[in-house]
Scaffold this active site. Structure first.
Site, PDB file in Angstrom:
ATOM      1  N   LEU A 375       0.828  -1.194   0.000  1.00 50.92           N
ATOM      2  CA  LEU A 375       0.000   0.000   0.000  1.00 50.92           C
ATOM      3  C   LEU A 375       0.865   1.247   0.000  1.00 50.92           C
ATOM      4  O   LEU A 375       0.512   2.262  -0.626  1.00 50.92           O
ATOM      5  CB  LEU A 375      -0.922   0.002   1.222  1.00 50.92           C
ATOM      6  CG  LEU A 375      -1.970   1.117   1.299  1.00 50.92           C
ATOM      7  CD1 LEU A 375      -2.935   1.016   0.128  1.00 50.92           C
ATOM      8  CD2 LEU A 375      -2.735   1.056   2.606  1.00 50.92           C
ATOM      9  N   ARG A 379      -0.651   3.214  -3.381  1.00 52.56           N
ATOM     10  CA  ARG A 379      -1.599   4.327  -3.377  1.00 52.56           C
ATOM     11  C   ARG A 379      -0.969   5.609  -3.908  1.00 52.56           C
ATOM     12  O   ARG A 379      -1.671   6.610  -4.101  1.00 52.56           O
ATOM     13  CB  ARG A 379      -2.162   4.533  -1.979  1.00 52.56           C
ATOM     14  CG  ARG A 379      -1.185   5.007  -0.934  1.00 52.56           C
ATOM     15  CD  ARG A 379      -1.885   5.102   0.419  1.00 52.56           C
ATOM     16  NE  ARG A 379      -0.919   5.229   1.496  1.00 52.56           N
ATOM     17  CZ  ARG A 379      -1.225   5.069   2.782  1.00 52.56           C
ATOM     18  NH1 ARG A 379      -2.451   4.761   3.128  1.00 52.56           N
ATOM     19  NH2 ARG A 379      -0.315   5.201   3.714  1.00 52.56           N
ATOM     20  N   VAL A 501     -11.264   5.487  -0.925  1.00 50.78           N
ATOM     21  CA  VAL A 501     -10.539   4.220  -1.054  1.00 50.78           C
ATOM     22  C   VAL A 501      -9.066   4.369  -0.683  1.00 50.78           C
ATOM     23  O   VAL A 501      -8.516   5.457  -0.669  1.00 50.78           O
ATOM     24  CB  VAL A 501     -10.666   3.651  -2.489  1.00 50.78           C
ATOM     25  CG1 VAL A 501     -12.112   3.390  -2.821  1.00 50.78           C
ATOM     26  CG2 VAL A 501     -10.049   4.601  -3.507  1.00 50.78           C
ATOM     27  N   GLU A 502      -8.422   3.223  -0.431  1.00 55.86           N
ATOM     28  CA  GLU A 502      -6.998   3.137  -0.091  1.00 55.86           C
ATOM     29  C   GLU A 502      -6.623   4.125   1.011  1.00 55.86           C
ATOM     30  O   GLU A 502      -5.628   4.844   0.921  1.00 55.86           O
ATOM     31  CB  GLU A 502      -6.143   3.341  -1.347  1.00 55.86           C
ATOM     32  CG  GLU A 502      -6.377   2.253  -2.380  1.00 55.86           C
ATOM     33  CD  GLU A 502      -5.205   2.048  -3.309  1.00 55.86           C
ATOM     34  OE1 GLU A 502      -4.063   2.297  -2.889  1.00 55.86           O
ATOM     35  OE2 GLU A 502      -5.414   1.642  -4.445  1.00 55.86           O
ATOM     36  N   GLY A 503      -7.438   4.160   2.057  1.00 52.62           N
ATOM     37  CA  GLY A 503      -7.219   5.076   3.170  1.00 52.62           C
ATOM     38  C   GLY A 503      -8.133   6.274   3.029  1.00 52.62           C
ATOM     39  O   GLY A 503      -7.852   7.173   2.240  1.00 52.62           O
TER      40      GLY A 503
END
Length: 804
Positions: A375, A379, A501-503
């Site tokens: 990640l 990201r 998304v992704e955090g």
């Protein structure tokens, strides 16, 4: 005489104090070693004639400070025990520790240090596409875009079968899988450029391509899989035999991975082999409903201790075939009507072998580390690239629209209000691309910059959200009327999805960027935490006194750079060296005030989310400003980019100023808080780092993208231009640009009274009759007007009344 002697004594003492403080400031500013400062201090005291017993006492103290072995015994061990007893340092959970240790630091550490080395930063890689990557972008990627009818995708809620087939045949799901395993082996830069181009064509298409190439089974197997897993799965993923998804989020476990309820229980089968019995319920899983290979984050338990590693083995990543007994697919979420496949997936008592754990048996319990490391890099590529694609399309399409659209007889691009909003679209677009390029350059060089990736994801989506709102405001009715002619509405609808998304962005801003950055990027903070936890006096001594010196150095730099407004900073020469000096000033101030917050609040700091968010904003904008200036240098200091650089950098400093003011006004600490709230807050407003952007700069930025040619094309590449709506706008834009001087001739003739005022069509006829323009020019004007009227039309649809 007694009075004079006292006066001389006071003056001498004052001069000594001033000399001592000046020497300390200079030593701190130039980061001189402790022993050198000690020699200077003793020499100053000797000259000042302080009593001998005091001098001896000071020399003894300085000897203790300069001799690590003695310092550890006399000072460090007691300070460490005091910290343990008072619990000054934050307690870090195991999941937090893994997240902190995942990935690497990069220039974020430099910016956090208070003394960034811009010479080194400007030598950081700034990659270019290889010939093979460029050919793929111009070939299969362009061809894929031409197969897309985006409105049909929205109407049918899916990509057409021929597009799914094309994705498989051309290995769009194997962009980052090495050629040795059947993939394309492209760089992070190429991966991003492909996603960016696809995003300018169709967001559902871009998401369908980006997810298998981002955090998922492919990347996890590539980095952590066994050789057997790589040899079997990677070719199947690259060729599209397998459609992958990865499932982390659950109803009760989003950002808090420690709350995962999905489980895998080790048991011995009838054949004597060890297996996992997996149960899960996941949601928000992209491609979940059509995936053939599921990647799952689960907690593994071994109640009978068959593996001999305990009963609770931790988070692990498990591969499950979608056709395994007990797997439930087939439902879909509806993410704001954007028809990419996103779904819940679940499984009950699904049995797989231990070889389905990514990394095999050795991978058990290492899943959270795997996810955090992937990640950290991922990201920073996919989501920012999608946002850049939308931004490029907006810059190009909206610019063409405001040239073709007329009000009160002139293009609306001439109105300052429109130009101001459009300048923001273009200025933010320049920042987004600079950030993306700089970040993927780090990834391609082997870095996994966790904090920088969080900055890239958060700010690309937030700046993109502002820019698409500006596009909607400029387009007005044309922006809110859906249909094939509307190039902005779909990006507007999808903007909140990228934010979540992704955090999720709120979490990323308030907890990750500074919360993680304060520990990861600080040269000593995490080392202190680890040393105290391990009761390692030697390591603590190094970290603690290094930290003390770090604070003194940053205090000295912050003070002198603040008083000189950055002029004392040493930076590379160039057209924007003034900005680098100001950035050095910000970095020193940030480094010092971050240490003040960490020292005074300790572990409580992570609960002060609005304060940590503001610190995160400063760190973020230091990075974004650096990325903009690095882009300018890497692209050859093109003077045509100057307005965009001025706009982007000045906007960044304005955001930094707001963050500093917010910290000073709200850092609620006894005594120190008062100093922040009043003297420092007053000084920050008087001696501001903010810089006015200026109306002229806004107009210059807008004009940069309102002129046809290589500059406009370069700033908006590789946007897909084959869309019929964009082609109409481009035609009108080019014709209006060609006819611009003719419009000016007609306006001049009206002002001079050569022809009377009238509607546009009348003016052309009258100008032709009066000999102001030629027949060819009249035809060009008419063609431009006709193209403009066609380009600004909106879609309408048959109306079927529900009334009887």
């Amino acid at each position: 005489m007694g009075v004079l002697e006292n006066l001389y004594g006071i003056i001498g003492g004052g001069m000594f104090l001033m000399l001592f403080l000046a020497g300390t400031l200079v030593s701190g500013f130039f980061t001189l070693p402790l022993w050198m400062w000690s020699v200077f201090s003793v020499g100053t005291m000797w000259v000042a004639g302080i009593p001998r017993f005091m001098l001896v006492l000071i020399v003894l103290v300085l000897l203790v400070l300069n001799l690590p072995l003695l310092r550890r015994r006399v000072i460090s061990i007691h300070v460490m025990r005091l910290m343990q007893r008072l619990k000054i340092l934050p307690v870090i959970s195991e999941t937090e520790k893994v997240a902190l240790e995942a990935g690497t630091t990069w220039i974020d550490g430099d910016l956090f240090s208070g003394n960034p080395n811009f010479h080194s930063i400007f030598q950081q890689p700034y990659p270019l596409l290889s010939q093979r990557e460029q050919e793929f972008l111009d070939g299969p990627c362009e061809e894929l875009c031409r197969k897309i009818d985006n409105e049909k995708i929205y109407a049918e809620n899916d990509l057409p079968p021929e597009v799914w087939a094309y994705l498989r045949e051309n290995k769009f799901w194997g962009l980052v899988i090495p050629e040795a395993h059947g993939g394309l082996g492209f760089s992070a830069l190429a991966h991003g450029e492909i996603i960016s181009k696809l995003s300018s064509c169709s967001i559902p298409l871009a998401i369908t391509v980006m997810v298998p190439n981002s955090l998922g089974p492919g990347e996890l197997i590539l980095h952590y899989g066994t050789q057997k897993q790589k040899e079997y799965y990677l070719p199947r993923l690259a060729n599209g035999v397998e459609i992958p998804c990865f499932a982390l989020t659950e109803p009760e476990a989003g950002s808090d991975a420690g709350s995962i309820q999905s489980s895998g229980v080790v048991f011995r089968g009838d054949d004597g082999q060890l297996y996992l019995r997996v149960n899960w319920s996941k949601r928000y899983i992209t491609l979940g409903a059509v995936a053939t290979l599921l990647g799952l984050a689960v907690k593994i338990f071994d109640p009978e201790e068959l593996l001999g590693k305990g009963k609770e083995l931790g988070i692990s990543c498990v591969l499950v075939p979608a056709d395994a007994e007990g797997v439930v697919l087939g439902r879909r979420h509806d993410p704001l009507g954007v028809p990419f496949i996103n779904s819940p997936i679940s499984g009950k008592n699904v049995v797989v072998g231990l070889d389905h754990v990514i990394g095999g048996e050795s991978g058990i319990g290492n899943g959270w580390k795997m996810l955090m490391e992937c990640l950290a890099a991922g990201r920073g590529i996919s989501i920012p690239s999608q946002t850049v694609g939308n931004s490029r399309l907006g810059m190009r399409a909206v610019g063409a629209y405001i040239q073709a659209r007329k009000q009160f007889g002139v293009s609306i691009s001439q109105f300052e209000g429109i130009a101001d909003a459009y300048a923001r679209v273009c200025g933010f677009g320049y920042i987004l691309e600079a950030c993306r390029q700089f970040t993927v350059g780090a990834v391609d060089s082997g870095f996994k910059p966790a904090v920088v990736s969080a900055i890239a994801k958060y700010h690309s989506t937030e700046l993109g959200r502002v820019a698409v709102n500006d596009c909607m405001d400029i387009l007005g009715g044309a922006g809110i009327s859906k249909g094939p002619r509307n190039l902005v509405a779909r990006a507007y609808e999808a903007a909140p999805i990228a934010v979540t998304v992704e955090g999720a962005n709120i979490l990323t801003r308030t907890m990750i960027i500074f919360g993680q950055g304060a520990i990861r990027c600080h040269p000593y903070a995490y080392k202190q935490v680890v040393a105290v936890g391990n009761e390692d006096v030697r390591a603590f001594d190094f970290a603690f006194f290094g930290h003390v010196g770090h604070v003194i150095r940053n205090a000295s730099r912050a003070l002198l750079l603040s008083l000189s407004r950055g002029r004392f900073a040493t930076v590379p020469s160039g057209p924007f060296s003034e900005y680098l000096k100001r950035l050095a000033w910000v970095s020193a101030s940030f480094g010092f005030f971050a240490d003040v917050a960490m020292a005074t609040l300790g572990g409580k700091l992570k609960f002060k989310e609005k304060i940590t968010a503001r610190y995160g904003d400063i760190l973020s904008w230091m990075y974004l400003i650096t990325a903009v200036l690095r882009r300018y240098e890497a692209e050859g200091r093109n003077p045509s980019h100057d307005p965009l650089v001025h706009y982007a950098v000045r906007h960044g400093f304005n955001e930094i100023q707001k963050a500093f003011e917010g910290i000073f006004a709200n850092l609620d600490i006894p005594v120190v808080g008062w100093v922040f709230k009043y003297p420092l807050s007053w000084w920050a407003r008087l001696n501001t780092v903010a810089m006015d952007i200026g109306d002229t700069t806004c107009m210059e930025v807008a004009e940069t993208l309102l002129t046809p040619g290589a500059l406009r094309d370069g700033l908006t590449q590789p946007v897909f231009k084959g869309n019929a709506a964009l082609e109409r706008l481009e035609k009108a834009f080019i014709l209006h640009a060609q006819a611009e001087h003719i419009y000016k001739d007609i306006s001049r003739a009206v002002r001079k009274g050569k022809i009377p005022k009238g509607r546009s069509t009348q003016l052309v006829d009258r100008a032709l009759e009066a000999g102001v323009i030629t027949s060819e020019q009249a035809e060009l004007i008419r063609a431009a007007e006709e193209a403009g009227r066609d380009a600004i039309q909106v879609d309408d649809f048959p109306f079927v009344s529900q009334l009887v």
